[in-house]
Design an enzyme around this catalytic site. Structure first.
Site, PDB file in Angstrom:
ATOM      1  N   TYR A 153     -96.969  55.014 -24.238  1.00 41.26           N
ATOM      2  CA  TYR A 153     -96.522  54.240 -23.080  1.00 41.26           C
ATOM      3  C   TYR A 153     -97.739  53.824 -22.263  1.00 41.26           C
ATOM      4  O   TYR A 153     -98.669  54.611 -22.078  1.00 41.26           O
ATOM      5  CB  TYR A 153     -95.586  55.092 -22.204  1.00 41.26           C
ATOM      6  CG  TYR A 153     -95.149  54.370 -20.949  1.00 41.26           C
ATOM      7  CD1 TYR A 153     -94.296  53.273 -21.025  1.00 41.26           C
ATOM      8  CD2 TYR A 153     -95.600  54.768 -19.694  1.00 41.26           C
ATOM      9  CE1 TYR A 153     -93.902  52.587 -19.880  1.00 41.26           C
ATOM     10  CE2 TYR A 153     -95.204  54.093 -18.545  1.00 41.26           C
ATOM     11  CZ  TYR A 153     -94.357  53.001 -18.654  1.00 41.26           C
ATOM     12  OH  TYR A 153     -93.979  52.318 -17.515  1.00 41.26           O
ATOM     13  N   ASP A 166    -100.171  50.539  -7.025  1.00 40.26           N
ATOM     14  CA  ASP A 166     -99.163  49.982  -7.945  1.00 40.26           C
ATOM     15  C   ASP A 166     -98.188  49.106  -7.150  1.00 40.26           C
ATOM     16  O   ASP A 166     -97.033  49.446  -6.963  1.00 40.26           O
ATOM     17  CB  ASP A 166     -98.438  51.165  -8.614  1.00 40.26           C
ATOM     18  CG  ASP A 166     -97.431  50.725  -9.656  1.00 40.26           C
ATOM     19  OD1 ASP A 166     -97.544  49.604 -10.163  1.00 40.26           O
ATOM     20  OD2 ASP A 166     -96.519  51.531  -9.939  1.00 40.26           O
ATOM     21  N   ASP A 174     -95.619  48.555 -19.561  1.00 40.98           N
ATOM     22  CA  ASP A 174     -94.976  48.286 -18.283  1.00 40.98           C
ATOM     23  C   ASP A 174     -95.303  46.843 -17.880  1.00 40.98           C
ATOM     24  O   ASP A 174     -96.459  46.527 -17.580  1.00 40.98           O
ATOM     25  CB  ASP A 174     -95.539  49.286 -17.262  1.00 40.98           C
ATOM     26  CG  ASP A 174     -94.891  49.200 -15.898  1.00 40.98           C
ATOM     27  OD1 ASP A 174     -94.143  48.243 -15.645  1.00 40.98           O
ATOM     28  OD2 ASP A 174     -95.145  50.110 -15.082  1.00 40.98           O
ATOM     29  N   ASP A 231     -94.004  45.371 -15.241  1.00 39.04           N
ATOM     30  CA  ASP A 231     -93.681  45.223 -13.814  1.00 39.04           C
ATOM     31  C   ASP A 231     -92.533  44.216 -13.623  1.00 39.04           C
ATOM     32  O   ASP A 231     -91.521  44.305 -14.295  1.00 39.04           O
ATOM     33  CB  ASP A 231     -94.919  44.821 -13.013  1.00 39.04           C
ATOM     34  CG  ASP A 231     -95.885  45.986 -12.793  1.00 39.04           C
ATOM     35  OD1 ASP A 231     -95.516  47.126 -13.100  1.00 39.04           O
ATOM     36  OD2 ASP A 231     -97.002  45.749 -12.319  1.00 39.04           O
ATOM     37  N   HIS A 277     -91.218  46.742 -20.629  1.00 43.42           N
ATOM     38  CA  HIS A 277     -90.087  46.831 -19.698  1.00 43.42           C
ATOM     39  C   HIS A 277     -90.353  45.983 -18.474  1.00 43.42           C
ATOM     40  O   HIS A 277     -91.480  45.834 -18.001  1.00 43.42           O
ATOM     41  CB  HIS A 277     -89.674  48.271 -19.370  1.00 43.42           C
ATOM     42  CG  HIS A 277     -90.606  49.083 -18.533  1.00 43.42           C
ATOM     43  ND1 HIS A 277     -90.798  48.872 -17.199  1.00 43.42           N
ATOM     44  CD2 HIS A 277     -91.366  50.161 -18.851  1.00 43.42           C
ATOM     45  CE1 HIS A 277     -91.640  49.765 -16.731  1.00 43.42           C
ATOM     46  NE2 HIS A 277     -92.026  50.555 -17.709  1.00 43.42           N
ATOM     47  N   GLU A 317     -88.731  44.897 -14.588  1.00 42.96           N
ATOM     48  CA  GLU A 317     -87.910  45.544 -13.562  1.00 42.96           C
ATOM     49  C   GLU A 317     -87.348  44.551 -12.542  1.00 42.96           C
ATOM     50  O   GLU A 317     -87.921  43.472 -12.341  1.00 42.96           O
ATOM     51  CB  GLU A 317     -88.706  46.652 -12.860  1.00 42.96           C
ATOM     52  CG  GLU A 317     -89.810  46.148 -11.952  1.00 42.96           C
ATOM     53  CD  GLU A 317     -90.905  47.185 -11.718  1.00 42.96           C
ATOM     54  OE1 GLU A 317     -91.249  47.943 -12.648  1.00 42.96           O
ATOM     55  OE2 GLU A 317     -91.434  47.218 -10.589  1.00 42.96           O
ATOM     56  N   CYS A 360     -93.592  51.777  -6.815  1.00 40.41           N
ATOM     57  CA  CYS A 360     -93.177  52.863  -7.700  1.00 40.41           C
ATOM     58  C   CYS A 360     -91.677  53.061  -7.476  1.00 40.41           C
ATOM     59  O   CYS A 360     -91.204  53.063  -6.330  1.00 40.41           O
ATOM     60  CB  CYS A 360     -93.926  54.138  -7.343  1.00 40.41           C
ATOM     61  SG  CYS A 360     -93.125  55.619  -7.974  1.00 40.41           S
ATOM     62  N   ARG A 378     -85.356  47.288 -16.767  1.00 34.55           N
ATOM     63  CA  ARG A 378     -85.315  48.440 -15.855  1.00 34.55           C
ATOM     64  C   ARG A 378     -84.555  48.042 -14.602  1.00 34.55           C
ATOM     65  O   ARG A 378     -84.783  46.958 -14.069  1.00 34.55           O
ATOM     66  CB  ARG A 378     -86.756  48.842 -15.505  1.00 34.55           C
ATOM     67  CG  ARG A 378     -86.907  49.650 -14.223  1.00 34.55           C
ATOM     68  CD  ARG A 378     -88.327  50.159 -14.061  1.00 34.55           C
ATOM     69  NE  ARG A 378     -88.664  50.352 -12.665  1.00 34.55           N
ATOM     70  CZ  ARG A 378     -89.816  50.849 -12.228  1.00 34.55           C
ATOM     71  NH1 ARG A 378     -90.748  51.210 -13.097  1.00 34.55           N
ATOM     72  NH2 ARG A 378     -90.051  50.978 -10.936  1.00 34.55           N
ATOM     73  N   GLU A 413     -83.988  53.590 -13.361  1.00 31.31           N
ATOM     74  CA  GLU A 413     -85.124  54.208 -12.670  1.00 31.31           C
ATOM     75  C   GLU A 413     -84.663  55.148 -11.570  1.00 31.31           C
ATOM     76  O   GLU A 413     -83.660  54.903 -10.889  1.00 31.31           O
ATOM     77  CB  GLU A 413     -86.011  53.093 -12.109  1.00 31.31           C
ATOM     78  CG  GLU A 413     -87.169  53.532 -11.214  1.00 31.31           C
ATOM     79  CD  GLU A 413     -88.229  54.395 -11.898  1.00 31.31           C
ATOM     80  OE1 GLU A 413     -87.881  55.338 -12.612  1.00 31.31           O
ATOM     81  OE2 GLU A 413     -89.433  54.129 -11.665  1.00 31.31           O
ATOM     82  N   ASN A 471     -87.488  58.369 -17.408  1.00 33.19           N
ATOM     83  CA  ASN A 471     -88.845  58.402 -16.857  1.00 33.19           C
ATOM     84  C   ASN A 471     -89.120  59.779 -16.263  1.00 33.19           C
ATOM     85  O   ASN A 471     -88.557  60.126 -15.229  1.00 33.19           O
ATOM     86  CB  ASN A 471     -88.959  57.317 -15.767  1.00 33.19           C
ATOM     87  CG  ASN A 471     -90.296  57.331 -15.053  1.00 33.19           C
ATOM     88  OD1 ASN A 471     -91.229  58.022 -15.442  1.00 33.19           O
ATOM     89  ND2 ASN A 471     -90.393  56.537 -13.990  1.00 33.19           N
TER      90      ASN A 471
HETATM   91  C1  MIC Z   1     -93.060  54.215 -14.644  1.00 38.12           C
HETATM   92  C2  MIC Z   1     -93.862  53.522 -13.594  1.00 38.12           C
HETATM   93  O1  MIC Z   1     -93.346  52.223 -13.399  1.00 38.12           O
HETATM   94  C3  MIC Z   1     -95.314  53.353 -14.040  1.00 38.12           C
HETATM   95  O2  MIC Z   1     -95.936  52.358 -13.630  1.00 38.12           O
HETATM   96  O3  MIC Z   1     -95.824  54.225 -14.719  1.00 38.12           O
HETATM   97  C4  MIC Z   1     -93.915  54.292 -12.240  1.00 38.12           C
HETATM   98  C5  MIC Z   1     -94.421  55.711 -12.361  1.00 38.12           C
HETATM   99  C6  MIC Z   1     -94.826  56.382 -11.060  1.00 38.12           C
HETATM  100  O4  MIC Z   1     -95.282  55.698 -10.113  1.00 38.12           O
HETATM  101  O5  MIC Z   1     -94.757  57.604 -10.994  1.00 38.12           O
HETATM  102  C7  MIC Z   1     -92.537  54.223 -11.589  1.00 38.12           C
HETATM  103  O6  MIC Z   1     -92.290  53.237 -10.873  1.00 38.12           O
HETATM  104  O7  MIC Z   1     -91.734  55.145 -11.790  1.00 38.12           O
HETATM  105 MG    MG Z   2     -94.672  50.736 -13.185  1.00 36.22          MG
END
Ligand code: MIC
Ligand code: MG
Length: 313
Positions: free
Chosen positions: A51, A65, A92, A94, A119, A121, A129, A162, A192, A215
């Protein structure tokens, strides 16, 4: 390590190899591997698919992020992970970096870079996140249009939609969105930030026949469950997205503190991957041997050995 030195480069498209793994019984385990080195280490530990986390790729660039990372940034990461490991990689994507056309560009660019799955979202920018508060959700039909665009663009990429809706719209909202995204062409769903085993079970019960991703991020809203527990709750895939980055970051923090404190790295040596281990992991000597063998094969007939070596390099 198949890149350049290997003769076992996979023939089938990455997406087809990802599907084949999913068709086997048991949950597909996808540890986060955001660099070529991480990919080699994860493969060495026996994992068959990886991943690539947007959070980890962003943090590795020193960025939050929040959807600032670009398609090209991510392709640079995908190339190194896919080349180094030749494993199918779930990436990912996004929010798809924009609207429908941007999503189509992302799908094509990720496929070209070597990705197996993506994936997408249903958040608006700046995305967050999934385990944080105050996420802004896209209109479900706008998200469905993006899923349909991704479906239209993809040649082999496995497509996971997602939904971040559980926190604000509850289980009913998340399930309704997931159904819409499946109708729009998603191959699987990533619900999520579910917070209890009962929520994971209920979501799976209400999405019969649909492959689901769990996740298992740390410091989030989901309590710890093992791969087997997720499998038993009805999930086909599990990710540990940021775990390798978190461990590596902590180790680097301790290293820098040690240099500052001790005036050198001598107290940290037993925590280090040795030079031999590093070279073993990247198969340094196999690259050298390959290079040497190539030089020998280009020696023209009758040319003295030393001249020939010079010419070949
Ligand atoms: C899965 C996720 O999209 C990621 O970018 O790894 C994040 C992980 C995290 O920030 O802990 C998420 O949005 O859950
Ligand atoms: Mg992410």
């Amino acid at each position: 390590m198949p890149y350049v030195i290997g003769e076992d480069l996979p023939e089938a498209p990455a997406g087809a190899r990802f599907r084949a793994l999913l068709d086997r019984p048991g949950i597909l385990r996808l540890p986060g591997a955001h660099t070529g080195m991480a990919a080699l280490l994860a493969k060495g530990a026996g994992f068959e698919a990886l991943y690539m986390s947007g959070a980890a790729m962003s943090a590795n660039m020193g960025l939050p992020d929040l959807g600032m990372i670009t398609v090209d940034d991510v392709c640079w990461y995908i190339r190194q992970v896919a080349r180094a490991s030749a494993l199918p990689v779930l990436v990912d994507g996004d929010t798809g970096y924009g609207e429908a056309l941007n999503v189509m560009h992302m799908v094509r660019a990720f496929e070209e870079a070597g990705a197996a799955a993506v994936h997408l979202e249903d958040q608006l920018l700046p995305k967050k996140c999934g385990h944080l508060n105050d996420k802004k959700l896209a209109d479900p039909h706008d998200m469905a249009a993006k899923v349909a665009a991704a479906r239209k663009a993809r040649r082999h990429l496995y497509l996971i939609a997602r939904t971040d809706a559980a926190a604000s719209e509850g289980m009913d909202g998340a399930v309704a969105r997931a159904k819409l995204y499946i109708e729009a062409g998603a191959d699987a769903i990533f619900p999520e930030a579910l917070v209890t085993a009962e929520m994971f079970r209920e979501f799976a019960r209400r999405m019969p026949g649909v492959k689901l991703l769990a996740n298992m991020t740390e410091f989030g809203r989901t309590p710890f469950f093992t791969d087997r527990e997720f499998e038993e709750m009805g999930y086909a895939m599990v990710i540990w997205p940021v775990s390798a980055l978190r461990v590596a970051n902590k180790a680097m923090e301790e290293l820098y503190a040690a240099i500052g404190r001790d005036g050198g790295t001598h107290r940290m040596v037993d925590r280090m991957q040795t030079r031999a281990e590093l070279y073993e992991t990247i198969r340094y000597h196999e690259y050298e041997a390959l290079d040497a063998s190539l030089v020998r094969t280009v020696i023209p007939e009758g040319m003295p050995q030393r001249e020939a070596e010079g010419a070949g390099r």
